[in-house]
Design a protein around this motif. Structure first.
Motif, mmCIF file in Angstrom:
data_model
loop_
_atom_site.group_PDB
_atom_site.id
_atom_site.type_symbol
_atom_site.label_atom_id
_atom_site.label_comp_id
_atom_site.label_asym_id
_atom_site.label_seq_id
_atom_site.Cartn_x
_atom_site.Cartn_y
_atom_site.Cartn_z
ATOM 1 N N THR A 139 -8.488 2.770 -4.706
ATOM 2 C CA THR A 139 -7.980 4.046 -4.197
ATOM 3 C C THR A 139 -8.274 5.175 -5.183
ATOM 4 N N ASP A 140 -8.333 6.398 -4.666
ATOM 5 C CA ASP A 140 -8.504 7.553 -5.562
ATOM 6 C C ASP A 140 -7.283 7.748 -6.464
ATOM 7 N N GLU A 141 -6.147 7.125 -6.085
ATOM 8 C CA GLU A 141 -4.916 7.334 -6.874
ATOM 9 C C GLU A 141 -5.028 6.767 -8.293
ATOM 10 N N ARG A 165 -4.231 16.306 0.002
ATOM 11 C CA ARG A 165 -4.887 15.014 0.122
ATOM 12 C C ARG A 165 -6.254 15.229 0.764
ATOM 13 N N TYR A 170 2.597 1.932 -7.576
ATOM 14 C CA TYR A 170 1.512 1.507 -6.669
ATOM 15 C C TYR A 170 0.151 1.718 -7.326
ATOM 16 N N ARG A 227 9.005 13.471 -3.572
ATOM 17 C CA ARG A 227 8.735 12.128 -4.117
ATOM 18 C C ARG A 227 8.725 12.231 -5.641
ATOM 19 N N ASN A 243 -7.390 9.306 1.196
ATOM 20 C CA ASN A 243 -6.431 8.958 2.261
ATOM 21 C C ASN A 243 -7.138 8.727 3.589
ATOM 22 N N HIS A 254 5.335 12.996 -7.796
ATOM 23 C CA HIS A 254 4.420 13.254 -6.671
ATOM 24 C C HIS A 254 3.088 13.839 -7.155
ATOM 25 N N ASN A 279 -0.355 19.172 2.832
ATOM 26 C CA ASN A 279 0.476 18.406 3.779
ATOM 27 C C ASN A 279 1.059 19.281 4.879
ATOM 28 N N TYR A 290 7.769 16.486 2.077
ATOM 29 C CA TYR A 290 8.269 16.411 0.695
ATOM 30 C C TYR A 290 8.012 17.734 -0.041
ATOM 31 N N LEU A 325 2.090 9.441 6.248
ATOM 32 C CA LEU A 325 2.357 10.791 6.758
ATOM 33 C C LEU A 325 1.898 11.018 8.210
ATOM 34 N N SER A 344 0.787 -1.243 0.000
ATOM 35 C CA SER A 344 0.000 0.000 0.000
ATOM 36 C C SER A 344 0.820 1.294 0.000
HETATM 37 O O1 DAU Z 1 -5.090 8.467 -1.680
HETATM 38 C C1 DAU Z 1 -5.141 7.165 -1.211
HETATM 39 C C2 DAU Z 1 -3.750 6.661 -0.932
HETATM 40 O O2 DAU Z 1 -3.285 7.325 0.237
HETATM 41 C C3 DAU Z 1 -3.698 5.151 -0.725
HETATM 42 O O3 DAU Z 1 -4.096 4.518 -1.911
HETATM 43 C C4 DAU Z 1 -2.306 4.692 -0.307
HETATM 44 O O4 DAU Z 1 -2.329 3.314 -0.001
HETATM 45 C C5 DAU Z 1 -1.894 5.469 0.922
HETATM 46 O O5 DAU Z 1 -0.573 5.128 1.282
HETATM 47 C C6 DAU Z 1 -1.997 6.970 0.671
HETATM 48 O O6 DAU Z 1 -1.008 7.414 -0.304
HETATM 49 P P1 DAU Z 1 -0.233 8.809 -0.143
HETATM 50 O O7 DAU Z 1 1.000 8.745 -0.926
HETATM 51 O O8 DAU Z 1 -1.149 9.947 -0.362
HETATM 52 O O9 DAU Z 1 0.059 8.738 1.453
HETATM 53 P P2 DAU Z 1 1.359 9.070 2.309
HETATM 54 O O10 DAU Z 1 0.931 9.035 3.740
HETATM 55 O O11 DAU Z 1 2.528 8.267 1.897
HETATM 56 O O12 DAU Z 1 1.647 10.586 1.916
HETATM 57 C C7 DAU Z 1 0.668 11.598 2.128
HETATM 58 C C8 DAU Z 1 1.242 12.885 1.584
HETATM 59 O O13 DAU Z 1 2.327 13.285 2.447
HETATM 60 C C9 DAU Z 1 1.847 12.762 0.213
HETATM 61 O O14 DAU Z 1 1.605 13.964 -0.515
HETATM 62 C C10 DAU Z 1 3.340 12.592 0.461
HETATM 63 C C11 DAU Z 1 3.554 13.375 1.726
HETATM 64 N N1 DAU Z 1 4.612 12.874 2.637
HETATM 65 C C12 DAU Z 1 4.590 11.570 2.970
HETATM 66 C C13 DAU Z 1 5.552 11.048 3.813
HETATM 67 C C14 DAU Z 1 5.562 9.571 4.178
HETATM 68 C C15 DAU Z 1 5.545 13.747 3.152
HETATM 69 O O15 DAU Z 1 5.532 14.958 2.862
HETATM 70 N N2 DAU Z 1 6.492 13.245 4.004
HETATM 71 C C16 DAU Z 1 6.543 11.910 4.347
HETATM 72 O O16 DAU Z 1 7.451 11.510 5.105
#
Ligand code: DAU
Ligand code: NAD
Length: 396
Positions: free
Chosen positions: A138-140, A255, A191, A333, A220, A336, A290, A248, A231, A87
């Motif tokens: 997922t919305d992605e 989100r 993903y 990322r 999310n 991104h 974020n 990032y 996050l 995920s």
């Molecule tokens: O939108 C649904 C998706 O949400 C799901 O399909 C995925 O399984 C789930 O992991 C999630 O994906 P994201 O990439 O949106 O989630 P993440 O928590 O990894 O990151 C949220 C946002 O925060 C994204 O814009 C990247 C940013 N981020 C993430 C991490 C881990 C940071 O800025 N710093 C970080 O350390």
């Protein structure tokens, strides 16, 4: 008595779904959890649930036809909810193949076993009544939306949706467009490409074999038992353990945050009342950048610590250091996605669901949960899980 086969039920959303089902239906249902217990799955998360007579567990891989087939034969589920997946977007960028294997081929194996087990004898496309396969997507899969506004603007929804969602007065948005079920699929990470593959094969089993399926595409999720690579739990964990807070790029990506119990309710409503073959978007009506999420967590932890000195021993740094100065803007990322925003009008108008939890309330509950459940956090960040991760990913 309805029987649920829940794959990935020891992970974040799957476990919250199991808890929601038991809170809502009690002993009126039975549940079989199938989970490979990768680094992201943890039996401690569902330890209380597994003590019940109506919950059973198999450690196994959704790719394993023999294990999945045996569960179908012995348990004979009415509902399959396929949460099991790799995920995390960042891990998919490092190790894409594992994502394709689990998310696409694993889903295809689950569909195959459902088809074999649910077919009426002597037919090719008629299934025993009351069966439903729900693929958690997922919305992605819709790709990325532009961020058009610097600050969130009021969100106008139709009168019908406003009536259903009358409990929410805080609706706002960062852009004019939102994802609907008709938005073309345009995934941009390994993903989300793998999740899109899973959606397409699920729909193909419906079109080709008549299998009774649904797909839900949610935004999310956040809430208890979220693994601290994502996050919100990562920021909470880093604040408590004295680390810095990586954001990032410039933190402007948006989100749409959905409280996990609201999501669980939506899934059960789709299983029970959704139209066969349909896709339903499930969103939080809560777009946030974020950087604002990270600042809100800093403010919330700081306030809770001030108000409840009993929490202070959990903090491995002086409280006056819990400020925005902890934020590090780090390398972005690759690829991104800028913004996700779900339009949940279809599920609101057809099934009467809406995301009940405003972010202010949900994030407070979530932070408190982490403060009250540090043994869980220590368990999932222990060496055992890190070793598992190294092993699984070493050759893919
Ligand atoms: O939108 C649904 C998706 O949400 C799901 O399909 C995925 O399984 C789930 O992991 C999630 O994906 P994201 O990439 O949106 O989630 P993440 O928590 O990894 O990151 C949220 C946002 O925060 C994204 O814009 C990247 C940013 N981020 C993430 C991490 C881990 C940071 O800025 N710093 C970080 O350390
Ligand atoms: P998670 O990573 O917390 O949990 C995944 C679970 O699946 C873990 O328990 C893991 O052990 C299990 N698993 C992994 N590979 C497996 C395999 N091959 N066989 C059996 N079990 C396996 O994920 P999550 O955040 O709970 O997400 C659950 C589902 O929801 C996923 O399909 C994900 O794509 C989707 N989703 C998540 C979010 C989110 O914000 N977390 C949003 C949209 C969609």
């Amino acid at each position: 008595m309805k029987k649920y086969l829940v794959t990935g039920g020891a992970g974040f959303i799957g476990a919250n779904f199991v808890k929601y089902l038991l809170d809502t239906h009690g002993d009126e249902i039975s549940i079989h959890v199938l989970d490979a217990l990768t680094y992201a799955g943890n039996l401690m998360t569902i330890a209380d649930e597994l003590k019940r007579d109506n919950v059973e567990f198999t450690r196994g891989d959704i790719l394993d036809a023999e294990t999945v087939g045996r569960i179908f034969d012995e348990f004979d589920p009415d509902y399959v909810v396929n949460f099991a997946a790799e995920s995390h977007v960042d891990r998919s960028i490092e190790h894409p193949r594992l994502f394709l294997e689990t998310n696409i081929l694993g889903t295809q194996n689950m569909l195959d076993q459902a088809r074999r087990s649910w077919l009426m004898p002597g037919t090719k496309d008629t299934y025993r009544p009351g069966k439903r396969f729900l693929q958690i997507s997922t919305d992605e899969v819709y790709g990325s939306l532009p961020r058009e506004f610097d600050t969130p603007q009021p969100l106008a929804v139709s009168a019908e949706v406003a009536k259903v969602a009358s409990g929410r007065t805080d609706l706002h948005t960062f852009g004019k467009e939102m994802f609907t079920e008709d938005t073309p699929l345009a995934p941009r990470s390994p993903y989300s490409a793998a999740k899109t593959g899973a959606d397409l094969i699920t729909l193909a089993y419906h079109e080709t074999y008549g299998l009774p399926v649904n797909i839900t595409r949610c935004s999310n999720n956040y809430g208890p038992y979220h693994f601290p690579e994502k996050l919100i739990p990562l920021i909470i964990n880093n604040i408590l353990t004295g680390r810095r807070l990586p954001v990032y790029g410039r933190g402007e990506n948006v989100r749409d945050w959905l409280y996990v119990t609201d999501h669980a309710k939506a899934i059960d409503m789709v299983l029970r009342h959704g139209r066969v073959g349909e896709v339903y978007n499930v969103g939080g009506f809560n777009e946030a950048a974020n950087i604002d999420i990270v600042r809100t967590i800093i403010d919330t932890i700081s306030r809770l610590m001030h108000d409840n000195p009993g929490y202070m021993p959990l903090l491995k740094r002086p409280l006056d250091e819990v400020t925005y100065d902890l934020i590090d803007f780090v390398t972005d990322r690759p690829g991104h996605d800028m913004r996700y925003a779900i339009d949940p009008s279809k599920i609101a108008t057809e099934l009467g669901w809406y995301p009940e939890t405003p972010f202010k309330e949900g994030i407070e509950k979530t932070v408190r949960w982490y403060l009250d459940n540090q043994p869980w956090m220590e368990s999932v960040t222990s060496g055992e899980y890190q070793n598992y991760y190294r092993q699984m990913y070493s050759d893919r």
